[in-house]
Design a protein around this motif. Structure first.
Motif, PDB file in Angstrom:
ATOM      1  N   GLN A   3      94.048  46.904  42.939  1.00  0.00           N
ATOM      2  CA  GLN A   3      93.603  48.210  42.481  1.00  0.00           C
ATOM      3  C   GLN A   3      92.233  48.529  43.071  1.00  0.00           C
ATOM      4  O   GLN A   3      91.476  47.634  43.442  1.00  0.00           O
ATOM      5  CB  GLN A   3      93.488  48.255  40.949  1.00  0.00           C
ATOM      6  CG  GLN A   3      94.791  48.077  40.210  1.00  0.00           C
ATOM      7  CD  GLN A   3      94.578  48.059  38.702  1.00  0.00           C
ATOM      8  OE1 GLN A   3      94.564  47.012  38.073  1.00  0.00           O
ATOM      9  NE2 GLN A   3      94.429  49.235  38.102  1.00  0.00           N
ATOM     10  N   GLY A   4      91.961  49.831  43.166  1.00  0.00           N
ATOM     11  CA  GLY A   4      90.586  50.200  43.471  1.00  0.00           C
ATOM     12  C   GLY A   4      90.339  50.978  44.741  1.00  0.00           C
ATOM     13  O   GLY A   4      89.277  51.571  44.894  1.00  0.00           O
ATOM     14  N   SER A   5      91.285  51.012  45.702  1.00  0.00           N
ATOM     15  CA  SER A   5      91.017  51.732  46.945  1.00  0.00           C
ATOM     16  C   SER A   5      90.807  53.223  46.693  1.00  0.00           C
ATOM     17  O   SER A   5      89.830  53.802  47.155  1.00  0.00           O
ATOM     18  CB  SER A   5      92.166  51.525  47.938  1.00  0.00           C
ATOM     19  OG  SER A   5      91.970  52.304  49.102  1.00  0.00           O
ATOM     20  N   GLY A   6      91.721  53.836  45.957  1.00  0.00           N
ATOM     21  CA  GLY A   6      91.586  55.258  45.666  1.00  0.00           C
ATOM     22  C   GLY A   6      90.349  55.556  44.841  1.00  0.00           C
ATOM     23  O   GLY A   6      89.618  56.511  45.126  1.00  0.00           O
ATOM     24  N   SER A   7      90.096  54.715  43.830  1.00  0.00           N
ATOM     25  CA  SER A   7      88.905  54.911  43.000  1.00  0.00           C
ATOM     26  C   SER A   7      87.635  54.756  43.816  1.00  0.00           C
ATOM     27  O   SER A   7      86.642  55.462  43.589  1.00  0.00           O
ATOM     28  CB  SER A   7      88.903  53.911  41.844  1.00  0.00           C
ATOM     29  OG  SER A   7      90.041  54.092  41.019  1.00  0.00           O
ATOM     30  N   VAL A  46      95.157  60.544  51.818  1.00  0.00           N
ATOM     31  CA  VAL A  46      96.183  59.617  51.330  1.00  0.00           C
ATOM     32  C   VAL A  46      95.765  58.194  51.682  1.00  0.00           C
ATOM     33  O   VAL A  46      95.357  57.913  52.811  1.00  0.00           O
ATOM     34  CB  VAL A  46      97.560  59.919  51.961  1.00  0.00           C
ATOM     35  CG1 VAL A  46      98.627  58.994  51.377  1.00  0.00           C
ATOM     36  CG2 VAL A  46      97.932  61.379  51.726  1.00  0.00           C
ATOM     37  N   THR A  47      95.874  57.296  50.712  1.00  0.00           N
ATOM     38  CA  THR A  47      95.489  55.908  50.925  1.00  0.00           C
ATOM     39  C   THR A  47      96.436  54.994  50.151  1.00  0.00           C
ATOM     40  O   THR A  47      97.331  55.464  49.436  1.00  0.00           O
ATOM     41  CB  THR A  47      94.033  55.662  50.496  1.00  0.00           C
ATOM     42  OG1 THR A  47      93.646  54.326  50.832  1.00  0.00           O
ATOM     43  CG2 THR A  47      93.848  55.874  48.996  1.00  0.00           C
ATOM     44  N   THR A  48      96.244  53.700  50.304  1.00  0.00           N
ATOM     45  CA  THR A  48      96.963  52.691  49.524  1.00  0.00           C
ATOM     46  C   THR A  48      95.935  51.759  48.908  1.00  0.00           C
ATOM     47  O   THR A  48      94.752  51.802  49.269  1.00  0.00           O
ATOM     48  CB  THR A  48      97.950  51.896  50.409  1.00  0.00           C
ATOM     49  OG1 THR A  48      97.244  51.374  51.540  1.00  0.00           O
ATOM     50  CG2 THR A  48      99.087  52.779  50.892  1.00  0.00           C
ATOM     51  N   PRO A  49      96.324  50.874  47.981  1.00  0.00           N
ATOM     52  CA  PRO A  49      95.328  50.072  47.255  1.00  0.00           C
ATOM     53  C   PRO A  49      94.550  49.067  48.103  1.00  0.00           C
ATOM     54  O   PRO A  49      93.487  48.612  47.690  1.00  0.00           O
ATOM     55  CB  PRO A  49      96.177  49.341  46.197  1.00  0.00           C
ATOM     56  CG  PRO A  49      97.392  50.176  46.025  1.00  0.00           C
ATOM     57  CD  PRO A  49      97.664  50.746  47.371  1.00  0.00           C
ATOM     58  N   GLN A  50      95.037  48.704  49.287  1.00  0.00           N
ATOM     59  CA  GLN A  50      94.384  47.649  50.058  1.00  0.00           C
ATOM     60  C   GLN A  50      93.011  48.077  50.577  1.00  0.00           C
ATOM     61  O   GLN A  50      92.777  49.246  50.883  1.00  0.00           O
ATOM     62  CB  GLN A  50      95.265  47.235  51.252  1.00  0.00           C
ATOM     63  CG  GLN A  50      96.600  46.653  50.856  1.00  0.00           C
ATOM     64  CD  GLN A  50      97.691  47.700  50.819  1.00  0.00           C
ATOM     65  OE1 GLN A  50      97.445  48.851  50.513  1.00  0.00           O
ATOM     66  NE2 GLN A  50      98.911  47.275  51.126  1.00  0.00           N
ATOM     67  N   LYS A  51      92.137  47.102  50.730  1.00  0.00           N
ATOM     68  CA  LYS A  51      90.789  47.357  51.232  1.00  0.00           C
ATOM     69  C   LYS A  51      90.837  47.879  52.662  1.00  0.00           C
ATOM     70  O   LYS A  51      90.036  48.730  53.061  1.00  0.00           O
ATOM     71  CB  LYS A  51      89.961  46.075  51.165  1.00  0.00           C
ATOM     72  CG  LYS A  51      88.530  46.245  51.670  1.00  0.00           C
ATOM     73  CD  LYS A  51      87.741  44.948  51.560  1.00  0.00           C
ATOM     74  CE  LYS A  51      86.326  45.133  52.078  1.00  0.00           C
ATOM     75  NZ  LYS A  51      85.545  43.856  52.005  1.00  0.00           N
ATOM     76  N   LEU A  52      91.781  47.363  53.462  1.00  0.00           N
ATOM     77  CA  LEU A  52      91.890  47.784  54.854  1.00  0.00           C
ATOM     78  C   LEU A  52      92.184  49.279  54.953  1.00  0.00           C
ATOM     79  O   LEU A  52      91.684  49.969  55.854  1.00  0.00           O
ATOM     80  CB  LEU A  52      92.992  46.983  55.563  1.00  0.00           C
ATOM     81  CG  LEU A  52      93.108  47.170  57.080  1.00  0.00           C
ATOM     82  CD1 LEU A  52      91.810  46.773  57.768  1.00  0.00           C
ATOM     83  CD2 LEU A  52      94.265  46.354  57.629  1.00  0.00           C
ATOM     84  N   ALA A  53      92.991  49.791  54.034  1.00  0.00           N
ATOM     85  CA  ALA A  53      93.288  51.219  54.023  1.00  0.00           C
ATOM     86  C   ALA A  53      92.030  52.029  53.705  1.00  0.00           C
ATOM     87  O   ALA A  53      91.789  53.084  54.297  1.00  0.00           O
ATOM     88  CB  ALA A  53      94.377  51.521  52.997  1.00  0.00           C
ATOM     89  N   PHE A  54      91.205  51.524  52.801  1.00  0.00           N
ATOM     90  CA  PHE A  54      89.984  52.234  52.434  1.00  0.00           C
ATOM     91  C   PHE A  54      89.046  52.369  53.624  1.00  0.00           C
ATOM     92  O   PHE A  54      88.420  53.412  53.832  1.00  0.00           O
ATOM     93  CB  PHE A  54      89.265  51.511  51.289  1.00  0.00           C
ATOM     94  CG  PHE A  54      87.862  52.004  51.066  1.00  0.00           C
ATOM     95  CD1 PHE A  54      87.634  53.196  50.399  1.00  0.00           C
ATOM     96  CD2 PHE A  54      86.776  51.291  51.548  1.00  0.00           C
ATOM     97  CE1 PHE A  54      86.344  53.671  50.210  1.00  0.00           C
ATOM     98  CE2 PHE A  54      85.485  51.754  51.361  1.00  0.00           C
ATOM     99  CZ  PHE A  54      85.273  52.939  50.684  1.00  0.00           C
TER     100      PHE A  54
END
Length: 533
Positions: free
Chosen positions: A360-364, A313-321
């Motif tokens: 956008q982009g963290s999950g991708s 599970v993640t969120t869109p932010q780079k920090l989450a990635f």
């Protein structure tokens, strides 16, 4: 899905030098003195055990041309007719008919040769196309000219782990254990875990939830069981889980202690006790809500419980990635496949447009970098947030809503991937007596190779075969007869098999070691002699 390859573990400063491989000094043919063409049986396709196919392919069930006689003279002939008819139904993902998959059980024909009864035993009660299987089975059998009545019952295999080792009693009847992890707090991991669990329960599965966050348990807030305290069985001293809407659950928050204030080693002990001494009973899926981070608790859970797969599970932010990437690498090292990524709080719709307030982009990025093919987006919804506070999961409160549909797709994905992993693990290593070779097809690999049983036995790396301090090989080449054959091969989770030999020795053979043997026996004679000397 591509399972990540584990990175090599750092060597301990006390680790002895690796002992030499005991390979035959004679000229070796590829793959342990066997080739795929050494016998006709070696080219035979491995029998595949069916699992639940993708719902996207439900409408494309393939049919194999078959024929059945217009009349039958005996019950045995009638059974053959029925099996021929049922073999027309092909599992769309594996290309194998349901008879070969072993789904058809308890086939009975009436004495008048007019009524047919049988049971279809699927791998999981949550199979997304079980109704389609039942409908087609009725259709093809009823089409036989002598059949006047068809009775089909649907069932699922008994809950049991694909694991050969000694499991704690509480985990011995759990088929699949799913870790829901983010390695970062506040991204909605508990929301995903709870709604996934109730989605699987809605699909017909027997489900449990284990809240592994001792410092901040979320489960007591997100669900509303009538009994909010865990009770111990006075006779067995085991823990009786509480229950809400048919889902069993255990959380430190139900232990009457609230949130814990304790050091790491104590926390690991509490987690171990809560998980392994609970009377879970028969479960198809146990969903573990993992705490944030990649510390002691995570390692304890991965060592104690044979995790089938993980959902990230993640969120869109780079920090989450950044934090999620660490978690994916941890599961990779522990040989736990990550089967799906859920990107929470992605967007909201307003004025006929879709907005992405956090980018956008963290999950991708997780999907692209780590090869996890399944990505699910969850919107910013006040109702989804409120459901976590009211004690009623969103998929229960609004089962027809868009959020529930996303979780339905996630549930189907988890069911499919777990069944696929179990099938791959159960058939990864086997012994072919017709050519006296060990067949190896490592999960997620397209290639199969053969190994000589004596080569596998001689290269055991346990303390019984290798001196742990000096690295000296205790077992010698001549100690193992050339014609030795394994008595039993059983899977050990997602990373190894247990091989029982005629002398009573039980060998743990990791897939990595078997692949290393396959590569080394392909080397030229000169190199092989040097390695074996």
């Amino acid at each position: 899905m591509r399972t990540l390859r584990a990175a090599a573990a750092a060597a301990s400063f006390l680790a002895p030098p690796a002992p030499p491989l005991l390979l035959p000094p004679s000229t070796l043919t590829p793959r342990g003195a066997f080739s795929a063409n050494s016998a006709p049986a070696a080219a035979a396709a491995t029998r595949t055990h069916g699992w639940c196919p993708s719902p996207r392919r439900v409408g494309r069930l393939r049919w194999r041309a078959g024929s059945a006689s217009s009349s039958v003279a005996s019950v045995e002939d009638a059974k053959k007719d029925v099996l021929i008819a049922l073999s027309q139904i092909i599992d769309p993902d594996f290309g194998t008919d349901i008879v070969s998959c072993g789904f058809v059980k308890d086939l009975e024909i009436s004495e008048e040769l007019e009524e047919v009864s049988f049971r279809l035993e699927l791998t999981t009660p949550a199979c997304p196309i079980k109704d389609m299987f039942e409908e087609k089975a009725n259709e093809v059998v009823a089409a036989l000219p002598w059949v006047k009545k068809v009775n089909v019952t649907m069932s699922a295999q008994p809950a049991q782990p694909v694991y050969a080792g000694d499991l704690p009693e509480g985990l011995q009847k759990i088929s699949n254990i799913i870790a829901v992890s983010s390695c970062k707090g506040g991204v909605g991991k508990s929301t995903v875990a709870v709604n996934l669990a109730y989605t699987l329960a809605g699909m017909g599965a027997r489900v449990g939830i284990f809240d592994a966050d001792v410092f901040g348990p979320s489960l007591p807030t997100m669900v509303s069981p009538e009994n909010r305290l865990l009770v111990a069985n006075p006779e067995s001293r085991s823990i009786l889980p509480t229950e809400y809407l048919g889902v069993k659950m255990v959380s430190f928050g139900f232990a009457g202690q609230g949130r814990a204030i304790m050091r790491g080693p104590m926390v690991s002990g509490v987690i171990n006790q809560l998980l392994t001494t609970t009377e879970w009973g028969e479960l198809d899926y146990l969903v573990i809500d993992m705490p944030p981070g990649t510390g002691d608790i995570h390692l304890t859970l991965c060592q104690v419980a044979p995790l089938t797969a993980a959902v990230i599970v993640t969120t869109p932010q780079k920090l989450a990635f950044i934090d999620v990437a660490k978690g994916v690498r941890m599961f990779s090292k522990l040989k736990v496949p990550c089967v799906a990524v859920v990107e929470n709080m992605c967007y909201f719709d307003a004025d006929g447009k879709r907005y992405y307030p956090f980018g956008q982009g963290s999950g991708s990025q997780v999907v692209q970098q780590f090869g996890i093919p399944h990505l699910f987006d969850l919107p910013i919804r006040p109702t989804l947030s409120a459901s976590g506070d009211t004690g009623i999961p969103e998929v229960v409160a609004d089962p027809q809503g868009d959020v529930a549909k996303t979780f339905q797709n996630l549930g189907v994905c988890v069911v499919q991937q777990c069944a696929k992993i179990r099938q791959q693990v159960s058939t990864a290593v086997s012994y072919d007596r017709s050519i006296k070779a060990i067949r190896v097809k490592v999960p997620e690999s397209e290639e199969e190779f053969l190994l000589h049983p004596a080569t596998v036995r001689r290269n055991d790396r346990s303390a019984q075969s290798v001196d742990e301090w000096t690295g000296e090989q205790k077992i010698q080449y001549g100690d193992i007869p050339e014609d030795i054959e394994p008595e039993e091969i059983r899977p050990m989770g997602n990373y190894a098999v247990s091989i029982t030999w005629p002398d009573g020795f039980s060998q743990i053979a990791p897939y990595d070691q078997l692949e290393m043997l396959e590569r080394l026996v392909d080397v030229p004679r000169a190199t092989t002699t040097a390695v074996a000397s």
